[in-house]
Motif scaffolding. Structure first.
Motif, PDB file in Angstrom:
ATOM      1  N   LEU A 176       7.572   0.127   7.614  1.00 23.42           N
ATOM      2  CA  LEU A 176       6.742   1.205   7.083  1.00 23.42           C
ATOM      3  C   LEU A 176       7.663   2.386   6.799  1.00 23.42           C
ATOM      4  N   TRP A 201       5.698  -4.781   3.054  1.00 25.35           N
ATOM      5  CA  TRP A 201       5.037  -5.841   3.809  1.00 25.35           C
ATOM      6  C   TRP A 201       5.963  -6.979   4.245  1.00 25.35           C
ATOM      7  N   TYR A 225       3.830   7.526   2.081  1.00 30.53           N
ATOM      8  CA  TYR A 225       4.030   6.413   3.011  1.00 30.53           C
ATOM      9  C   TYR A 225       3.854   5.108   2.251  1.00 30.53           C
ATOM     10  N   THR A 274      -2.213   1.792  10.805  1.00 30.15           N
ATOM     11  CA  THR A 274      -1.924   0.656   9.933  1.00 30.15           C
ATOM     12  C   THR A 274      -2.279  -0.652  10.620  1.00 30.15           C
ATOM     13  N   GLN A 276      -2.634   0.733   5.367  1.00 31.62           N
ATOM     14  CA  GLN A 276      -2.472   1.869   6.242  1.00 31.62           C
ATOM     15  C   GLN A 276      -3.481   2.959   5.906  1.00 31.62           C
ATOM     16  N   HIS A 277      -3.633   3.923   6.829  1.00 28.07           N
ATOM     17  CA  HIS A 277      -4.465   5.089   6.565  1.00 28.07           C
ATOM     18  C   HIS A 277      -3.831   6.287   7.233  1.00 28.07           C
ATOM     19  N   ASP A 316       0.841  -1.191   0.000  1.00 26.43           N
ATOM     20  CA  ASP A 316       0.000   0.000   0.000  1.00 26.43           C
ATOM     21  C   ASP A 316       0.879   1.244   0.000  1.00 26.43           C
ATOM     22  N   TRP A 370       3.913  -5.316   8.364  1.00 31.16           N
ATOM     23  CA  TRP A 370       3.015  -4.182   8.171  1.00 31.16           C
ATOM     24  C   TRP A 370       2.211  -4.427   6.902  1.00 31.16           C
ATOM     25  N   SER A 418       3.986   0.760   2.765  1.00 26.51           N
ATOM     26  CA  SER A 418       4.115  -0.405   3.644  1.00 26.51           C
ATOM     27  C   SER A 418       4.880  -1.499   2.906  1.00 26.51           C
TER      28      SER A 418
END
Length: 270
Positions: free
Chosen positions: A224, A219, A215, A260, A249-250, A204, A246, A217
């Motif tokens: 992050l 994974w 930002y 996240t 996210q927001h 993301d 991770w 992620s």
């Protein structure tokens, strides 16, 4: 008993249950349109190697009204999309074939062409496909795409999961949509994984509301990352937090916090 949320559009059944058949579709990624114009949602055949498209939902009831695209374009794959109306553009991405996604990752499926590498550029007003941009081996499995929040901006970013790269989307000197790789996350040498080199798998990306930071992620590597994108052509890594797996996210509305989940398979939120 039939679910009242099931609908049919142009002979295709859209079902809101876990049970699927060959003729049914799965829905993924919904974006709202401005001024009560409803929402656009991506859909794909639940049991096929291709065929994806977009649906227009009612802004109040969320009922399926029609297909969004005006021409009968059949893209091999689909996933996310984002639009910038002042530039009359929508950009959509390509994950892979639903058949291979539901059975787990197999490196052989990449060489078979069962994962996407293209960005699809749409005419937002006419709802037609303008062009497809192939990012090749540097852009395998493009997932999340984001434009800057400034509605006049013609710049966006897309994260390519398997290649662990982030591409910048922009208008070039002849006013055509183009891409360039601006972030490259190095793979790690490992043993016992599906590949000898383990990519970060960027699941993301998000852009802060002031358009200063991106930002991502990372994974599989478990971190992050924060990039300063004040100069969108030359992002700078300015922060990094490590924790196992991770995922999505927001970004906080006041530009002070990132929220996240820890994993696709973990319900914890931080």
């Amino acid at each position: 008993m039939a679910d009242s949320r099931n609908v049919e559009v142009e002979g295709m059944q859209y079902e809101y249950t876990e049970k699927r058949t060959e003729s049914r579709r799965r829905m993924q990624t919904m974006r709202e349109r401005a001024a009560g114009g409803g929402s656009v949602v991506h859909s794909a055949r639940a049991s096929s190697c291709s065929s994806g498209g977009f649906l227009l939902l009612d802004g109040t009831t969320f009922e399926v009204k029609s297909r969004w695209q005006s021409n009968d374009v059949k893209l091999p794959f689909g996933y996310d999309f984002w639009y910038q109306p002042r530039h009359n553009v929508m950009v959509s991405t390509e994950w892979g074939s639903p058949n291979v996604l539901k059975t787990g990752f197999n490196p052989d499926d990449v060489s078979k062409g069962l994962y996407g590498t293209h960005l699809n550029i749409w005419n937002w007003k006419e709802k037609t496909l303008r062009k497809r941009i192939d990012m090749g081996e540097e852009g395998i499995m493009p997932l999340e795409v984001r434009f800057m929040h400034n509605p006049d901006s013609s710049v966006g970013f897309v994260g390519c999961a398997l290649s662990s790269n982030i591409f910048r989307i922009f208008k070039n000197e002849v006013d055509e949509w183009d891409v360039e790789k601006v972030i490259d996350v190095p793979s790690k040498k490992v043993e016992g994984w599906a590949l000898p080199d383990m990519p970060g798998i960027i699941t993301d990306i998000l852009i802060s509301m002031d358009d200063r930071y991106l930002y991502a992620s990372n994974w599989i590597h478990g971190d992050l990352r924060q990039y300063d994108v004040s100069d969108t052509a030359h992002p700078k890594l300015t922060g990094q937090v490590s924790e196992t797996l991770w995922c999505l996210q927001h970004y906080g509305v006041y530009n002070t916090k990132v929220f996240t989940t820890l994993s696709i398979l973990n319900s914890q939120v931080k």
